[in-house]
Every structure is written in structure tokens, then in C-alpha cells.
Design an enzyme around this catalytic site. Structure first.
Site, PDB file in Angstrom:
ATOM      1  N   HIS A   1       0.993  -1.061   0.070  1.00  0.00           N
ATOM      2  CA  HIS A   1       0.047  -0.003   0.050  1.00  0.00           C
ATOM      3  C   HIS A   1       0.946   1.171  -0.008  1.00  0.00           C
ATOM      4  O   HIS A   1       2.207   1.111   0.357  1.00  0.00           O
ATOM      5  CB  HIS A   1      -0.896  -0.032   1.147  1.00  0.00           C
ATOM      6  CG  HIS A   1      -1.991  -1.339   1.278  1.00  0.00           C
ATOM      7  ND1 HIS A   1      -2.974  -0.912   1.832  1.00  0.00           N
ATOM      8  CD2 HIS A   1      -2.005  -2.193   0.393  1.00  0.00           C
ATOM      9  CE1 HIS A   1      -3.804  -1.692   1.861  1.00  0.00           C
ATOM     10  NE2 HIS A   1      -3.236  -2.990   1.045  1.00  0.00           N
TER      11      HIS A   1
ATOM     12  N   GLU B   1       1.227   3.839   2.046  1.00  0.00           N
ATOM     13  CA  GLU B   1       1.781   4.409   3.183  1.00  0.00           C
ATOM     14  C   GLU B   1       2.955   3.395   3.598  1.00  0.00           C
ATOM     15  O   GLU B   1       4.024   3.695   3.802  1.00  0.00           O
ATOM     16  CB  GLU B   1       0.634   4.066   4.241  1.00  0.00           C
ATOM     17  CG  GLU B   1      -0.588   5.162   4.058  1.00  0.00           C
ATOM     18  CD  GLU B   1      -1.784   4.420   3.397  1.00  0.00           C
ATOM     19  OE1 GLU B   1      -2.641   4.905   3.636  1.00  0.00           O
ATOM     20  OE2 GLU B   1      -1.540   3.418   2.518  1.00  0.00           O
TER      21      GLU B   1
ATOM     22  N   CYS C   1      -2.502  -0.064   7.267  1.00  0.00           N
ATOM     23  CA  CYS C   1      -1.572   1.292   7.141  1.00  0.00           C
ATOM     24  C   CYS C   1      -1.724   1.873   8.449  1.00  0.00           C
ATOM     25  O   CYS C   1      -0.615   2.617   8.879  1.00  0.00           O
ATOM     26  CB  CYS C   1      -1.904   1.867   5.818  1.00  0.00           C
ATOM     27  SG  CYS C   1      -1.610   0.876   4.442  1.00  0.00           S
TER      28      CYS C   1
END
Length: 144
Positions: free
Chosen positions: A46, A48, A79
Site C-alpha cells: 500500500h 503508506e 496502514c
């Protein structure tokens, strides 16, 4: 947030959901990431997480006590947990994620006093631009 939006556009370019994240410390960008799950075939890639990994390589410590994260979509549980564990000071969020958001919509991981750390949260920064990228991305996929 504009830089995070640019990264979200990069993610869409490689068929990943358009989400971007930029980490800033003392007005200096220390980490960037776009969603790369499809590109890397990595469920943890992801935006992040990619940005946190990028920042970790340039720092003497994993602690990010003075860092602000700019994220185009409200972080998910994974995240939010990573931002919490990195001790990120502040998170600035574009669009909210009513289905899976873990920073206010569904859960409150970064503002739960029972956890090790709390981050300052700012919502709805360039939220319409962030949401429009997501809408256009999914609308294009539905029409294929």
C-alpha cells in the site's frame, strides 16, 4: 498533498488503485509511495507502507516522531497500524474510506488512547480531487 496526488496517478498508470503517500519532516520529503499491490504482487504494498519503507532507508532510526504523512485516501487498518508503530506525528487525509477506513470512518486506530501512540489527524485536504481519481479509476474498470 499535491505530491501524493501525483503518486496516485502513477499508481493508476500501472493498474493499481490510485493512492499516494508522501512523508515530510521539517519541510523535507523523506519518503514517497504509491499503491503497488498489482505491480509488485505484494498484498502489503500500500502507498503508506511503500512510503514508510522509503523513509526508513534514509533515516538513522525507524521512529518518525516529527513526520507528517500526506495520504490521498484514509488509511486501512494495516496502514494505520504501520503509521502508529512508526510513531508518525500527524496524518493528513484526502478522501475518506467509508468501507475500510481505520482513521475515523470505520475504526480510530490513530486516536485510540489504549494504543502506544496517537497521531494528530487532519481530514478533507484535496478530498474531491482524491475521490475523483478513485471514481474515475473504478468507473473505467467497470466499463471494460
Amino acid at each position: 498533498m499535491r505530491a501524493a496526488l501525483d503518486l496516485a496517478i502513477v499508481a493508476a498508470g500501472h493498474d493499481d488503485v490510485p493512492i499516494g503517500c508522501v512523508l515530510v519532516e521539517n519541510d523535507v520529503v523523506i519518503g514517497v509511495g504509491e499503491n503497488r499491490r498489482e505491480l509488485d504482487q505484494d498484498p502489503t504494498a500500500h502507498a503508506e507502507i511503500v512510503a514508510l519503507r522509503d523513509a526508513a532507508f534514509s533515516r538513522p532510526s525507524w521512529r518518525m516522531d516529527e513526520v507528517t504523512a500526506y495520504v490521498t485516501l484514509e488509511p486501512c487498518v494495516m496502514c494505520a497500524g504501520a503509521l502508529l508503530n512508526a510513531r508518525v506525528r500527524r496524518v493528513v487525509i484526502g478522501a475518506l474510506d467509508e468501507k475500510a477506513g481505520a482513521v475515523g470512518s470505520r475504526y480510530n486506530v490513530l486516536s485510540d488512547p489504549r494504543l502506544l501512540h496517537e497521531a494528530s489527524l487532519t481530514y478533507d485536504i484535496l478530498s474531491e480531487e482524491s475521490a475523483e481519481l478513485l471514481r474515475a479509476f473504478f468507473q473505467e474498470r467497470r466499463s471494460d
